[in-house]
Design a protein around this motif. Structure first.
Motif, PDB file in Angstrom:
ATOM      1  N   ALA A 154       0.861  -1.182   0.000  1.00 35.32           N
ATOM      2  CA  ALA A 154       0.000   0.000   0.000  1.00 35.32           C
ATOM      3  C   ALA A 154       0.901   1.237   0.000  1.00 35.32           C
ATOM      4  O   ALA A 154       2.124   1.119   0.058  1.00 35.32           O
ATOM      5  N   THR A 155       0.288   2.393  -0.051  1.00 37.04           N
ATOM      6  CA  THR A 155       1.032   3.653  -0.015  1.00 37.04           C
ATOM      7  C   THR A 155       0.705   4.375   1.278  1.00 37.04           C
ATOM      8  O   THR A 155      -0.465   4.484   1.659  1.00 37.04           O
ATOM      9  N   LEU A 156       1.748   4.863   1.928  1.00 37.19           N
ATOM     10  CA  LEU A 156       1.592   5.652   3.140  1.00 37.19           C
ATOM     11  C   LEU A 156       2.000   7.074   2.813  1.00 37.19           C
ATOM     12  O   LEU A 156       3.069   7.294   2.219  1.00 37.19           O
ATOM     13  N   SER A 157       1.157   8.032   3.144  1.00 35.73           N
ATOM     14  CA  SER A 157       1.524   9.432   2.931  1.00 35.73           C
ATOM     15  C   SER A 157       1.815  10.063   4.285  1.00 35.73           C
ATOM     16  O   SER A 157       1.224   9.691   5.301  1.00 35.73           O
ATOM     17  N   LEU A 158       2.753  11.007   4.289  1.00 37.28           N
ATOM     18  CA  LEU A 158       3.141  11.690   5.516  1.00 37.28           C
ATOM     19  C   LEU A 158       3.354  13.161   5.211  1.00 37.28           C
ATOM     20  O   LEU A 158       4.108  13.519   4.300  1.00 37.28           O
ATOM     21  N   ASP A 159       2.670  13.985   5.969  1.00 39.01           N
ATOM     22  CA  ASP A 159       2.824  15.435   5.900  1.00 39.01           C
ATOM     23  C   ASP A 159       3.218  15.866   7.307  1.00 39.01           C
ATOM     24  O   ASP A 159       2.365  15.973   8.194  1.00 39.01           O
ATOM     25  N   LYS A 160       4.534  16.056   7.547  1.00 43.05           N
ATOM     26  CA  LYS A 160       5.051  16.280   8.899  1.00 43.05           C
ATOM     27  C   LYS A 160       4.472  17.513   9.589  1.00 43.05           C
ATOM     28  O   LYS A 160       4.272  17.507  10.787  1.00 43.05           O
ATOM     29  N   ASP A 161       4.200  18.583   8.818  1.00 45.91           N
ATOM     30  CA  ASP A 161       3.689  19.787   9.480  1.00 45.91           C
ATOM     31  C   ASP A 161       2.206  20.038   9.192  1.00 45.91           C
ATOM     32  O   ASP A 161       1.637  21.020   9.653  1.00 45.91           O
ATOM     33  N   GLY A 162       1.572  19.165   8.423  1.00 41.79           N
ATOM     34  CA  GLY A 162       0.148  19.289   8.158  1.00 41.79           C
ATOM     35  C   GLY A 162      -0.226  20.398   7.207  1.00 41.79           C
ATOM     36  O   GLY A 162      -1.410  20.673   7.003  1.00 41.79           O
ATOM     37  N   SER A 163       0.760  21.048   6.597  1.00 45.04           N
ATOM     38  CA  SER A 163       0.473  22.180   5.709  1.00 45.04           C
ATOM     39  C   SER A 163       0.067  21.756   4.307  1.00 45.04           C
ATOM     40  O   SER A 163      -0.513  22.540   3.562  1.00 45.04           O
TER      41      SER A 163
END
Length: 176
Positions: free
Chosen positions: A127-136
């Motif tokens: 599967a694909t995991l997405s990550l946005d560390k600062d939520g912007s």
């Protein structure tokens, strides 16, 4: 994977058997047909076993895998339940404080498993995991993540979890 090899081997042997029979001096349509029938039966049988095997392992949705990863980071979850969600999870017991620190350091982080989920037919999912560390939403990273079917449940791959932790600049002895 082993099932496919077994089916391919059975089919190959049956086809070779049919070819040998066809080239022999007792050349007959009946023996060729019997060999062909045997090959198709072997292939059908192994396909049925593979389908049964897959039926015993329900494939989770991206939402279910996402919930599982988020549950692993829930501070209210007992550590033993948390480590049960990870391949070789006991090795990560000492890393749990680091996971909490990562969450505290990035309180606006947005992460999750996205569709599609692929069954690799070898006891793993991709599967694909997405990550946005600062939520912007300006620096969203994605990575492929694998889940391994162990102990009657899907667990996040140790190697992939280690990769995720390394990319977030967190080190743990569980990852070497």
């Amino acid at each position: 994977m082993r099932l496919r090899r077994t089916a391919a081997a059975a089919l190959t042997l049956a086809v070779i058997g049919a070819a040998v029979t066809a080239c022999s001096s007792d050349d007959s349509e009946a023996s060729v047909a019997a060999a062909r029938s045997s090959a198709y039966a072997a292939l059908s049988s192994s396909s049925a076993v593979a389908a049964t095997s897959a039926a015993n392992r329900p494939i989770p949705t991206a939402q279910q895998l996402d919930a599982q990863i988020k549950a692993a980071l829930d501070p209210n979850l007992p550590d033993s339940d948390r480590t049960d969600l990870i391949q070789d999870g006991a090795a990560f017991k000492d890393a749990i404080p680091d996971m909490y620190k990562a969450l505290q350091d990035h309180p606006r982080a947005v992460y999750g498993v996205k569709d599609p989920v692929f069954d690799n037919h070898d006891g793993t999912l991709t599967a694909t995991l997405s990550l946005d560390k600062d939520g912007s939403g300006t620096d969203v990273r994605t990575t492929v993540v694998h889940f391994v079917y162990l102990d009657n449940r899907w667990k996040i791959s140790k190697n992939d979890l280690c990769g995720i932790l390394r990319s977030a600049d967190y080190k743990t002895t569980a990852c070497g």
